[in-house]
Design a protein around this motif. Structure first.
Motif: not given
Length: 285
Positions: A139-167
């Motif tokens: 999961g790469v969860h942005f917040f509305n309005p995306v161009p304005v708000l700076s936060l993004v939540e990164l949500i790996p599952s149990y099966l997500t590779a560490g490299e994927t999250t770091e990329r």
């Protein structure tokens, strides 16, 4: 591979999809956006043109035309075959998103490509399980309005590779210049798990006649220094989205604080969805 090299694709050019697309293009990336039909393509292009024109008029960007030149909007996910990062931003419906991830798994040829969801509440593992590459899904969860708000939540599952999250982290922070926080794969993640009960409480106040929507919002703005009240914020998010997140939270935790108030359900049934429909708790016409 670093975030700076990603060839970005976005699925959906509604409110969130257009915001994600604009943010990526403003960061200098070439973005391919896909929609379901010609009407949605035209609506998405108009949404981007309007937003970028405002950004140019306010001095946020030098040229709206230059940013638009980096965006291609087309029909059909086949156009995403060569992408190295695809961000899904379609309606908050588990069946729709699961079917889309199954299709993206077939279409995107790069076996190392990241398949990301902007879902607000659907478990990432359910989307990952629809693919043959769950290690590349998060999961790469942005917040509305995306161009304005700076936060993004990164949500790996149990099966997500560490490299994927770091990329994904590199892409979010280094390429887009936003701030990433890490979240467990549970409904609502961090922000919505805290925010939605607050919004539902405000809706219940209106429903019970405790105070008007205007007075509730004025109370939070003037008494707690919130930038806007909970009912105006619900209208901005979209009442259908608020309901969908609440339903997902309630399905997972079965706690009363997450239960959708009848008033919210009736407003959604009536098409009173907030800003995007012109009317919700307040009138935007």
């Amino acid at each position: 591979m670093t975030g700076a090299t990603e060839k970005v694709g976005v699925v959906g050019c509604g409110l969130m999809g257009a915001g994600i697309t604009e943010t990526c293009a403003r960061a200098g990336l070439e973005v391919t956006v896909v929609e379901t039909n010609a009407g949605a393509v035209a609506a998405g292009r108009q949404r981007l043109e309007t937003s970028l024109a405002k950004a140019e008029s306010r001095g946020k960007i030098a040229s709206a035309a230059d940013v638009l030149d980096r965006i291609t909007i087309v029909e059909g996910v086949d156009a995403l075959a060569d992408r190295t990062l695809v961000i899904e931003a379609v309606m908050e419906d588990e069946a729709v998103k699961t079917a889309l991830f199954r299709r993206l798994d077939e279409v995107v040829t790069d076996t190392e490509a990241i398949l990301a969801s902007n879902t607000s509440s659907i478990p990432i593992i359910k989307l990952a399980a629809a693919t043959e590459r769950p290690q590349n899904v998060l999961g790469v969860h942005f917040f509305n309005p995306v161009p304005v708000l700076s936060l993004v939540e990164l949500i790996p599952s149990y099966l997500t590779a560490g490299e994927t999250t770091e990329r994904a982290r590199s892409f979010v922070q280094e390429t887009l210049g936003k701030y990433a926080i890490d979240c467990k794969d549970r409904a609502g993640f961090v922000v919505n798990a805290l925010l939605i009960p607050f919004l539902l409480s405000a809706i219940r106040m209106v429903e019970q006649g405790v105070a008007t929507a205007k007075d509730i919002d004025e109370g939070l703005v003037r008494g707690c220094a919130h930038p806007q009240g909970p009912l105006a914020l619900s209208d901005l998010i979209g009442l259908d989205t608020v309901q969908a997140i609440a339903d997902s939270l309630y399905d997972e935790f079965k706690e009363p604080q997450y239960a959708c108030p009848p008033m919210l359900a009736r407003m959604v049934d009536a098409g009173l969805l907030g800003r995007k429909s012109g009317r919700g708790f307040f009138d935007y016409t």
